[in-house]
Design a protein around this motif. Structure first.
Motif, mmCIF file in Angstrom:
data_model
loop_
_atom_site.group_PDB
_atom_site.id
_atom_site.type_symbol
_atom_site.label_atom_id
_atom_site.label_comp_id
_atom_site.label_asym_id
_atom_site.label_seq_id
_atom_site.Cartn_x
_atom_site.Cartn_y
_atom_site.Cartn_z
ATOM 1 N N ALA A 42 0.908 -1.184 -0.118
ATOM 2 C CA ALA A 42 -0.162 -0.142 0.077
ATOM 3 C C ALA A 42 0.827 1.334 0.072
ATOM 4 O O ALA A 42 0.456 2.162 -0.525
ATOM 5 N N LEU A 43 2.023 1.243 0.733
ATOM 6 C CA LEU A 43 2.728 2.336 0.945
ATOM 7 C C LEU A 43 3.588 2.606 -0.587
ATOM 8 O O LEU A 43 3.498 3.687 -0.985
ATOM 9 N N TYR A 44 4.041 1.400 -1.199
ATOM 10 C CA TYR A 44 4.272 1.412 -2.421
ATOM 11 C C TYR A 44 3.541 2.109 -3.481
ATOM 12 O O TYR A 44 4.062 3.032 -4.374
ATOM 13 N N GLU A 45 2.291 1.880 -3.411
ATOM 14 C CA GLU A 45 1.434 2.471 -4.380
ATOM 15 C C GLU A 45 1.253 3.817 -4.361
ATOM 16 O O GLU A 45 1.107 4.719 -5.438
ATOM 17 N N LEU A 46 1.290 4.245 -2.963
ATOM 18 C CA LEU A 46 1.167 5.790 -2.707
ATOM 19 C C LEU A 46 2.492 6.607 -3.232
ATOM 20 O O LEU A 46 2.176 7.867 -3.665
ATOM 21 N N ILE A 47 3.512 6.113 -3.353
ATOM 22 C CA ILE A 47 4.917 6.663 -3.334
ATOM 23 C C ILE A 47 5.650 6.311 -4.768
ATOM 24 O O ILE A 47 6.658 7.034 -4.963
ATOM 25 N N LYS A 48 5.137 5.419 -5.364
ATOM 26 C CA LYS A 48 5.792 4.821 -6.711
ATOM 27 C C LYS A 48 6.290 5.755 -7.631
ATOM 28 O O LYS A 48 7.405 5.593 -8.366
ATOM 29 N N GLU A 49 5.578 6.873 -8.051
ATOM 30 C CA GLU A 49 5.646 7.873 -9.154
ATOM 31 C C GLU A 49 6.717 9.078 -8.289
ATOM 32 O O GLU A 49 7.050 9.776 -8.989
ATOM 33 N N LYS A 50 6.964 8.897 -7.138
ATOM 34 C CA LYS A 50 7.646 9.895 -6.570
ATOM 35 C C LYS A 50 9.210 9.694 -6.246
ATOM 36 O O LYS A 50 9.647 8.540 -6.409
ATOM 37 N N THR A 59 15.006 -4.433 11.539
ATOM 38 C CA THR A 59 15.926 -5.466 11.067
ATOM 39 C C THR A 59 15.472 -6.472 10.776
ATOM 40 O O THR A 59 16.155 -7.546 10.323
ATOM 41 N N ASP A 60 14.197 -6.812 10.537
ATOM 42 C CA ASP A 60 13.561 -7.990 10.250
ATOM 43 C C ASP A 60 13.547 -8.328 8.789
ATOM 44 O O ASP A 60 13.365 -9.160 8.072
ATOM 45 N N ALA A 61 14.033 -7.113 7.913
ATOM 46 C CA ALA A 61 14.282 -7.492 6.452
ATOM 47 C C ALA A 61 13.261 -7.483 5.459
ATOM 48 O O ALA A 61 13.200 -7.549 4.344
ATOM 49 N N GLU A 62 11.803 -7.275 5.955
ATOM 50 C CA GLU A 62 10.495 -7.425 5.441
ATOM 51 C C GLU A 62 10.439 -6.606 4.250
ATOM 52 O O GLU A 62 9.899 -6.756 3.153
ATOM 53 N N ILE A 63 11.181 -5.329 4.501
ATOM 54 C CA ILE A 63 10.976 -3.962 3.648
ATOM 55 C C ILE A 63 11.722 -4.582 2.252
ATOM 56 O O ILE A 63 11.079 -4.224 1.277
ATOM 57 N N PHE A 64 12.620 -5.424 2.273
ATOM 58 C CA PHE A 64 13.266 -5.829 1.210
ATOM 59 C C PHE A 64 12.636 -6.921 0.485
ATOM 60 O O PHE A 64 13.116 -7.245 -0.808
ATOM 61 N N GLN A 65 11.458 -7.573 1.056
ATOM 62 C CA GLN A 65 10.785 -8.275 0.195
ATOM 63 C C GLN A 65 9.553 -7.849 -0.178
ATOM 64 O O GLN A 65 8.834 -8.339 -1.122
ATOM 65 N N SER A 66 9.478 -6.299 -0.224
ATOM 66 C CA SER A 66 8.140 -5.525 -0.704
ATOM 67 C C SER A 66 8.614 -4.992 -2.126
ATOM 68 O O SER A 66 9.743 -5.055 -2.271
ATOM 69 N N PRO A 67 7.552 -4.576 -2.803
ATOM 70 C CA PRO A 67 7.929 -3.782 -4.071
ATOM 71 C C PRO A 67 8.834 -2.347 -4.002
ATOM 72 O O PRO A 67 9.228 -1.862 -5.140
ATOM 73 N N LEU A 68 9.006 -1.958 -2.833
ATOM 74 C CA LEU A 68 9.671 -0.929 -2.705
ATOM 75 C C LEU A 68 11.316 -1.020 -3.119
ATOM 76 O O LEU A 68 11.834 -2.039 -2.759
ATOM 77 N N GLU A 69 11.713 -0.396 -3.739
ATOM 78 C CA GLU A 69 12.966 -0.280 -4.472
ATOM 79 C C GLU A 69 14.414 -0.344 -3.323
ATOM 80 O O GLU A 69 14.402 0.719 -2.539
ATOM 81 N N ALA A 70 14.839 -1.394 -3.367
ATOM 82 C CA ALA A 70 15.832 -1.575 -2.511
ATOM 83 C C ALA A 70 17.180 -0.385 -2.406
ATOM 84 O O ALA A 70 17.905 -0.053 -1.486
ATOM 85 N N ALA A 71 17.341 0.069 -3.681
ATOM 86 C CA ALA A 71 18.332 1.134 -4.037
ATOM 87 C C ALA A 71 17.650 2.624 -3.205
ATOM 88 O O ALA A 71 18.549 3.283 -3.219
ATOM 89 N N ARG A 72 16.674 2.511 -2.889
ATOM 90 C CA ARG A 72 15.956 3.828 -2.056
ATOM 91 C C ARG A 72 15.689 3.406 -0.488
ATOM 92 O O ARG A 72 14.792 4.130 -0.048
ATOM 93 N N ILE A 73 16.675 2.534 -0.245
ATOM 94 C CA ILE A 73 16.228 2.084 1.503
ATOM 95 C C ILE A 73 17.561 1.977 2.164
ATOM 96 O O ILE A 73 18.661 1.411 1.488
ATOM 97 N N THR A 74 17.581 2.579 3.054
ATOM 98 C CA THR A 74 18.676 2.333 4.036
ATOM 99 C C THR A 74 18.330 1.812 5.361
ATOM 100 O O THR A 74 17.360 2.362 6.132
ATOM 101 N N ALA A 75 19.146 0.950 6.129
ATOM 102 C CA ALA A 75 18.761 0.261 7.151
ATOM 103 C C ALA A 75 19.907 0.226 8.262
ATOM 104 O O ALA A 75 20.629 -0.745 8.341
ATOM 105 N N PRO A 76 20.037 1.342 8.740
ATOM 106 C CA PRO A 76 21.344 1.680 9.521
ATOM 107 C C PRO A 76 21.577 0.851 10.966
ATOM 108 O O PRO A 76 22.464 0.541 11.653
ATOM 109 N N CYS A 77 20.348 0.092 11.347
ATOM 110 C CA CYS A 77 20.454 -0.751 12.582
ATOM 111 C C CYS A 77 20.614 -2.121 12.175
ATOM 112 O O CYS A 77 20.635 -3.203 12.937
#
Length: 213
Positions: A42-50, A59-77
């Motif tokens: 749902a978050l991806y659909e809201l921001i995919k054009e942005k 730290t559960d890595a779930e976000i990296f299994q989503s449609p959100l682009e890994a190149a636009r994510i940082t997980a400092p923890c």
């Protein structure tokens, strides 16, 4: 202001933003939200054009299994699916299962998750992507920037909450929404540029998504 009106404001500001900076915190943990992938979708659909970037303290890595682009994510923890030497004899980081014996090939020590709670946390796992983030952030100055702080409490405020407030304070065209079911507070200095939303942030994303239907 009624919550529905706030959600409409968030959606409107999202549509008008040149860049979007999102913080993902504890409310999005898999342990709290078994269906968290649907929320990420749902978050991806809201921001995919942005032009967006996401900072997550999870730290559960779930976000990296989503449609959100890994190149636009940082997980400092860190990340539960990455492995490091327990003694930090090397800065090497491995994907879980890449080393079948689960011991460090350099010194024989145990391999442990590469997360910030480790006694010897190896930061090299996230530093490259953090550099990508800071470069992106520099380009937001004097741009219409929307900051969405979603579900982040005060377990690691120096990673996400305080830096987001600093960005909102110095960027004259920025607006911050802090969404948390119990800890949505923002500093008094930002009262003209920030909105506190006392609601579960996962639910809020679903509610805003419903506005597009």
């Amino acid at each position: 202001m009624e919550k529905q009106a706030i959600y409409q404001d968030i959606y409107k500001d999202l549509q008008g933003a040149e860049r979007v900076l999102i913080g993902i915190g504890e409310e999005w943990a898999r342990s709290r939200q078994p269906d968290i992938q649907k929320a990420y979708e749902a978050l991806y659909e809201l921001i995919k054009e942005k032009d967006y970037f996401i900072v997550t303290t999870l730290t559960d890595a779930e976000i990296f299994q989503s449609p959100l682009e890994a190149a636009r994510i940082t997980a400092p923890c860190g990340n539960d699916t990455w492995r490091q030497c327990e003694k930090a004899c090397t800065t090497d980081i491995w994907e879980q299962g890449e080393i079948p014996t689960e011991v460090c090939p350099h010194c024989g020590a145990k391999l442990v998750p590469n997360i910030w709670r480790q006694e010897h946390y190896i930061e090299e796992g996230y530093l490259k992507q953090w550099g990508v983030y800071t470069t992106w952030l520099q380009r937001t100055l004097n741009r219409q920037l929307l900051l969405l702080e979603l579900g982040e409490g005060f377990q690691a405020p120096t990673v996400l909450r305080w830096p987001f407030e600093k960005v909102a304070f110095f960027n004259q065209k920025a607006k911050l929404y802090c969404v948390h079911e119990s800890l949505p507070q923002v500093s008094e200095e930002l009262k003209e540029k920030a909105v506190s939303v006392k609601e579960n942030s996962v639910k809020v994303v679903f509610d805003i998504s419903a506005l597009t239907c």
